[in-house]
Design an enzyme around this catalytic site. Sequence first.
Site, mmCIF file in Angstrom:
data_model
loop_
_atom_site.group_PDB
_atom_site.id
_atom_site.type_symbol
_atom_site.label_atom_id
_atom_site.label_comp_id
_atom_site.label_asym_id
_atom_site.label_seq_id
_atom_site.Cartn_x
_atom_site.Cartn_y
_atom_site.Cartn_z
ATOM 1 N N TYR A 195 -3.325 -2.436 48.880
ATOM 2 C CA TYR A 195 -2.835 -3.627 48.431
ATOM 3 C C TYR A 195 -1.636 -3.754 47.701
ATOM 4 C CZ TYR A 195 -7.385 -4.327 50.866
ATOM 5 O OH TYR A 195 -8.270 -4.252 51.665
ATOM 6 N N ASP A 225 -12.515 -5.264 47.602
ATOM 7 C CA ASP A 225 -12.293 -3.862 47.450
ATOM 8 C C ASP A 225 -12.923 -3.509 46.052
ATOM 9 O OD1 ASP A 225 -12.593 -2.675 50.126
ATOM 10 O OD2 ASP A 225 -10.623 -3.334 50.499
ATOM 11 N N HIS A 233 -18.649 1.605 56.935
ATOM 12 C CA HIS A 233 -19.310 1.270 55.724
ATOM 13 C C HIS A 233 -20.743 0.404 56.084
ATOM 14 C CE1 HIS A 233 -15.492 1.990 53.258
ATOM 15 N NE2 HIS A 233 -15.899 3.201 53.953
ATOM 16 N N GLU A 273 -14.153 0.192 57.306
ATOM 17 C CA GLU A 273 -15.389 -0.776 56.970
ATOM 18 C C GLU A 273 -16.324 -0.775 58.014
ATOM 19 O OE1 GLU A 273 -15.395 -1.727 54.076
ATOM 20 O OE2 GLU A 273 -13.405 -2.042 53.300
ATOM 21 N N HIS A 292 -8.346 1.628 49.629
ATOM 22 C CA HIS A 292 -7.981 0.133 50.264
ATOM 23 C C HIS A 292 -7.243 -0.587 49.080
ATOM 24 C CE1 HIS A 292 -11.781 0.609 53.081
ATOM 25 N NE2 HIS A 292 -10.858 1.564 53.401
ATOM 26 N N GLU A 345 -18.682 -6.423 53.679
ATOM 27 C CA GLU A 345 -17.651 -5.553 54.541
ATOM 28 C C GLU A 345 -17.466 -5.774 55.946
ATOM 29 O OE1 GLU A 345 -17.892 -1.189 52.534
ATOM 30 O OE2 GLU A 345 -20.087 -1.691 52.660
ATOM 31 N N GLU A 389 -12.783 2.783 49.173
ATOM 32 C CA GLU A 389 -12.544 1.367 48.790
ATOM 33 C C GLU A 389 -11.270 1.375 47.619
ATOM 34 O OE1 GLU A 389 -13.892 -0.571 50.385
ATOM 35 O OE2 GLU A 389 -15.826 -0.210 51.061
HETATM 36 ZN ZN ZN Z 1 -12.706 -1.555 51.690
HETATM 37 ZN ZN ZN Z 2 -16.078 -0.811 52.546
#
Ligand code: ZN
Ligand code: ZN
Length: 346
Positions: A126, A89, A223, A220, A122, A186, A119
């Site tokens: 984490y 990401d 995407h 995703e 995302h 992705e 992204e």
């Molecule tokens: Zn992502």
């Molecule tokens: Zn993505």
Amino acid sequence: MTKEVKKRSIMNENAPNRSTGIVNGECSNILNWDDVRFSWAYPKYKKMLANFWTPFEINMAHDIKQFPTLSEVEQESFLKVIGLLALLDSIQSDYAGKVADYLTDSSLNALMIILAQQEVIHNHSYSYVLSSIVNKAKQEEVFDYWRTDEILRKRNEFVTNGYKHFAEDPSVENLLKSIVYDVILEGLFFYSGFALFYNFARNKKMVATSTMINYINRDEQIHVGLFADIFKELLNENPEYRTEELAQFVNDTFVKAAELEIEWGRKIIGNKIDGLSMSEVESYIKFMANRRASQMGYDKPFEGYDKNPMRWIKAYQEVDEGKTDFFEQKSRQYTKASDANKFDDL
Ligand code: ZN
Ligand code: ZN
């Protein structure tokens, strides 16, 4: 011989608002959603906004308690997947920005910026997960797995080299090829990780993290669809690149990517996770590689892998299609915000 792609200028007074080409076209750089080149751009924009989410909406309390009760193998695989996703990401937001510079269409530039923002979210998720369940030193170690893990390194370099070729030598051909790597990043390289998390979820383990993974998966999918559309439009507008050589490249690249993903799957899943068999995961990866190649308009690289061998995964993946209410932890108010704009029917 391959055509260079030129950067979009900040302002072009002599060009129309609706661009004349996806790359190397003329466009004023003014964005008017009512006057854009591609009819699919606005529906994608709406869908991306409707899916908006942030990690803060997800309560980690239950996962915090549960993580120490997972087996050592489960904990390790969990952290390995998070470490992998963090790398993918991170580079993905940068790649999207680089592609955006060369699209001579203000609406596609807008979509790339939203994609890049997603992204970033995302990636934030984490850190959010790790800071909840492990200490700071462990979190830093997980974010550094990509430096030391040989299998991971091989896999990542495969994609990042494809991106670098485009970044360093921006031509139509390198853009097309980099999009193949994008669809792999992705749309394929996340998939043994997704399988691991959905398997946790169906065993009522780490449901908050799996919810986040589900939102990421949902983003995703959009995407991948966006890049597949850009790829197809690039070929429509530059048909001299629709060659046997490119078709072969797509096939070989997907085959290699599936091999790398399977190798990685053996490491994080192997036959050591209850409820997931490696042979199923292997078939699933080949099935997904086939699906992605068809999405881009090419033949399937793996004969005979036409059906999803892990049917149960659909229930966890397609949450927004009303197929499951498993992950209903967050209010869906964003999706309900109705929009009465006149260009809504586009
Ligand atoms: Zn992502
Ligand atoms: Zn993505």
